[in-house]
Design a protein around this motif. Structure first.
Motif, PDB file in Angstrom:
ATOM      1  N   GLU A   1       7.122   4.610  10.753  1.00  0.00           N
ATOM      2  CA  GLU A   1       5.697   4.330  10.880  1.00  0.00           C
ATOM      3  C   GLU A   1       4.934   5.502  10.271  1.00  0.00           C
ATOM      4  O   GLU A   1       5.124   6.646  10.683  1.00  0.00           O
ATOM      5  CB  GLU A   1       5.315   4.161  12.350  1.00  0.00           C
ATOM      6  CG  GLU A   1       6.048   3.013  13.019  1.00  0.00           C
ATOM      7  CD  GLU A   1       5.832   2.957  14.526  1.00  0.00           C
ATOM      8  OE1 GLU A   1       5.239   3.899  15.100  1.00  0.00           O
ATOM      9  OE2 GLU A   1       6.266   1.963  15.136  1.00  0.00           O
ATOM     10  N   VAL A   2       4.079   5.214   9.294  1.00  0.00           N
ATOM     11  CA  VAL A   2       3.310   6.238   8.592  1.00  0.00           C
ATOM     12  C   VAL A   2       1.840   6.046   8.940  1.00  0.00           C
ATOM     13  O   VAL A   2       1.287   4.968   8.734  1.00  0.00           O
ATOM     14  CB  VAL A   2       3.527   6.136   7.065  1.00  0.00           C
ATOM     15  CG1 VAL A   2       2.639   7.120   6.321  1.00  0.00           C
ATOM     16  CG2 VAL A   2       4.994   6.370   6.722  1.00  0.00           C
TER      17      VAL A   2
ATOM     18  N   PRO B   1      -8.962  11.120   3.612  1.00  0.00           N
ATOM     19  CA  PRO B   1      -7.681  10.470   3.868  1.00  0.00           C
ATOM     20  C   PRO B   1      -6.495  11.424   3.723  1.00  0.00           C
ATOM     21  O   PRO B   1      -6.431  12.198   2.773  1.00  0.00           O
ATOM     22  CB  PRO B   1      -7.600   9.357   2.822  1.00  0.00           C
ATOM     23  CG  PRO B   1      -8.856   9.398   2.050  1.00  0.00           C
ATOM     24  CD  PRO B   1      -9.671  10.556   2.491  1.00  0.00           C
ATOM     25  N   SER B   2      -5.595  11.370   4.703  1.00  0.00           N
ATOM     26  CA  SER B   2      -4.361  12.153   4.625  1.00  0.00           C
ATOM     27  C   SER B   2      -3.315  11.511   5.528  1.00  0.00           C
ATOM     28  O   SER B   2      -3.647  10.852   6.511  1.00  0.00           O
ATOM     29  CB  SER B   2      -4.593  13.607   5.046  1.00  0.00           C
ATOM     30  OG  SER B   2      -4.929  13.673   6.410  1.00  0.00           O
ATOM     31  N   LEU B   3      -2.065  11.709   5.178  1.00  0.00           N
ATOM     32  CA  LEU B   3      -0.988  11.258   6.053  1.00  0.00           C
ATOM     33  C   LEU B   3      -0.955  12.213   7.233  1.00  0.00           C
ATOM     34  O   LEU B   3      -0.823  13.422   7.055  1.00  0.00           O
ATOM     35  CB  LEU B   3       0.352  11.258   5.324  1.00  0.00           C
ATOM     36  CG  LEU B   3       0.453  10.348   4.103  1.00  0.00           C
ATOM     37  CD1 LEU B   3       1.866  10.390   3.533  1.00  0.00           C
ATOM     38  CD2 LEU B   3       0.054   8.930   4.426  1.00  0.00           C
TER      39      LEU B   3
ATOM     40  N   ILE C   1       5.866   4.453   1.390  1.00  0.00           N
ATOM     41  CA  ILE C   1       6.427   5.709   1.901  1.00  0.00           C
ATOM     42  C   ILE C   1       7.288   5.423   3.127  1.00  0.00           C
ATOM     43  O   ILE C   1       8.383   5.982   3.274  1.00  0.00           O
ATOM     44  CB  ILE C   1       5.313   6.727   2.203  1.00  0.00           C
ATOM     45  CG1 ILE C   1       4.713   7.228   0.886  1.00  0.00           C
ATOM     46  CG2 ILE C   1       5.835   7.886   3.042  1.00  0.00           C
ATOM     47  CD1 ILE C   1       3.453   8.048   1.044  1.00  0.00           C
ATOM     48  N   ALA C   2       6.814   4.542   4.009  1.00  0.00           N
ATOM     49  CA  ALA C   2       7.592   4.182   5.201  1.00  0.00           C
ATOM     50  C   ALA C   2       8.941   3.572   4.812  1.00  0.00           C
ATOM     51  O   ALA C   2       9.979   3.928   5.375  1.00  0.00           O
ATOM     52  CB  ALA C   2       6.795   3.226   6.087  1.00  0.00           C
ATOM     53  N   ALA C   3       8.935   2.673   3.846  1.00  0.00           N
ATOM     54  CA  ALA C   3      10.188   2.051   3.402  1.00  0.00           C
ATOM     55  C   ALA C   3      11.133   3.086   2.801  1.00  0.00           C
ATOM     56  O   ALA C   3      12.333   3.097   3.105  1.00  0.00           O
ATOM     57  CB  ALA C   3       9.898   0.946   2.388  1.00  0.00           C
ATOM     58  N   ALA C   4      10.588   3.965   1.965  1.00  0.00           N
ATOM     59  CA  ALA C   4      11.412   5.007   1.357  1.00  0.00           C
ATOM     60  C   ALA C   4      12.001   5.933   2.413  1.00  0.00           C
ATOM     61  O   ALA C   4      13.182   6.292   2.355  1.00  0.00           O
ATOM     62  CB  ALA C   4      10.585   5.810   0.342  1.00  0.00           C
TER      63      ALA C   4
ATOM     64  N   ASN D   1       0.861  -1.186   0.000  1.00  0.00           N
ATOM     65  CA  ASN D   1       0.000   0.000   0.000  1.00  0.00           C
ATOM     66  C   ASN D   1       0.891   1.228   0.000  1.00  0.00           C
ATOM     67  O   ASN D   1       2.078   1.146   0.321  1.00  0.00           O
ATOM     68  CB  ASN D   1      -0.953  -0.021   1.204  1.00  0.00           C
ATOM     69  CG  ASN D   1      -0.207  -0.106   2.503  1.00  0.00           C
ATOM     70  OD1 ASN D   1       0.410   0.858   2.937  1.00  0.00           O
ATOM     71  ND2 ASN D   1      -0.245  -1.278   3.136  1.00  0.00           N
ATOM     72  N   PRO D   2       0.344   2.380  -0.348  1.00  0.00           N
ATOM     73  CA  PRO D   2       1.174   3.588  -0.425  1.00  0.00           C
ATOM     74  C   PRO D   2       1.876   3.939   0.888  1.00  0.00           C
ATOM     75  O   PRO D   2       3.041   4.362   0.870  1.00  0.00           O
ATOM     76  CB  PRO D   2       0.178   4.680  -0.840  1.00  0.00           C
ATOM     77  CG  PRO D   2      -0.866   3.939  -1.606  1.00  0.00           C
ATOM     78  CD  PRO D   2      -1.010   2.626  -0.884  1.00  0.00           C
ATOM     79  N   GLU D   3       1.194   3.765   2.018  1.00  0.00           N
ATOM     80  CA  GLU D   3       1.815   4.134   3.300  1.00  0.00           C
ATOM     81  C   GLU D   3       3.029   3.264   3.608  1.00  0.00           C
ATOM     82  O   GLU D   3       4.056   3.747   4.089  1.00  0.00           O
ATOM     83  CB  GLU D   3       0.789   4.052   4.434  1.00  0.00           C
ATOM     84  CG  GLU D   3      -0.304   5.088   4.328  1.00  0.00           C
ATOM     85  CD  GLU D   3      -1.332   4.798   3.235  1.00  0.00           C
ATOM     86  OE1 GLU D   3      -1.855   5.782   2.662  1.00  0.00           O
ATOM     87  OE2 GLU D   3      -1.615   3.619   2.940  1.00  0.00           O
TER      88      GLU D   3
END
Length: 144
Positions: free
Chosen positions: A84-85, A93-95, A53-56, A48-50
């Motif tokens: 952790e994102v 939805p938003s980060l 993003i966490a891995a990046a 999933n996108p989160e």
């Protein structure tokens, strides 16, 4: 000229019943990797996108920290970062938050200098800069 990387996404169907795949053709790391509503909000296997993003962010921050420690004359024995994102659903939805949790082994460095270098890496890694609209916290622990 800088470096350019790319990924591709393919999607079929509506939001909840549809499914997609992600590919990173240059590295081959992701190849037809499943993603969808149930990999993001449920427990279906896939990404999933989160998570991406966490891995990046974990990877970028850790590399930036290694570089900054090297500039200060220190070579880390180990740097282990968990990112952790959080995805908030309030107001759409938003980060909402990113937490970097670091355990580091860096011979010869004192706590104050370590913390200053880690904070600098958090502020200045390219992914942190790109995500500057999201609150980012850092828990940095010097071990060993």
């Amino acid at each position: 000229m800088g470096i350019s990387r790319h990924a591709t996404a393919h999607w079929e169907g509506d939001l909840k019943g549809g499914k997609g795949t992600l590919d990173t053709p240059q590295s081959g790391l992701l190849s037809g990797t499943a993603y969808g509503f149930n990999t993001r909000f449920g427990d279906k296997k896939g990404t999933n996108p989160e998570e991406l993003i966490a891995a990046a962010h974990a990877g970028c921050f850790t590399m930036a920290l290694s570089a900054k420690l090297g500039e200060a004359g220190f070579t880390p024995t180990a740097l282990d970062t968990r990112a952790e994102v959080d995805l908030s659903m309030e107001g759409g939805p938003s980060l909402s938050q990113i937490r970097l949790k670091l355990k580091a082994q860096v011979p010869g460095i004192d706590e104050k200098q370590f913390r200053a270098i880690a904070d600098d890496a958090k502020q200045n890694c390219p992914v942190s800069k790109a995500l500057s609209a999201v609150p980012i916290s850092l828990e940095a622990e010097l071990v060993g």
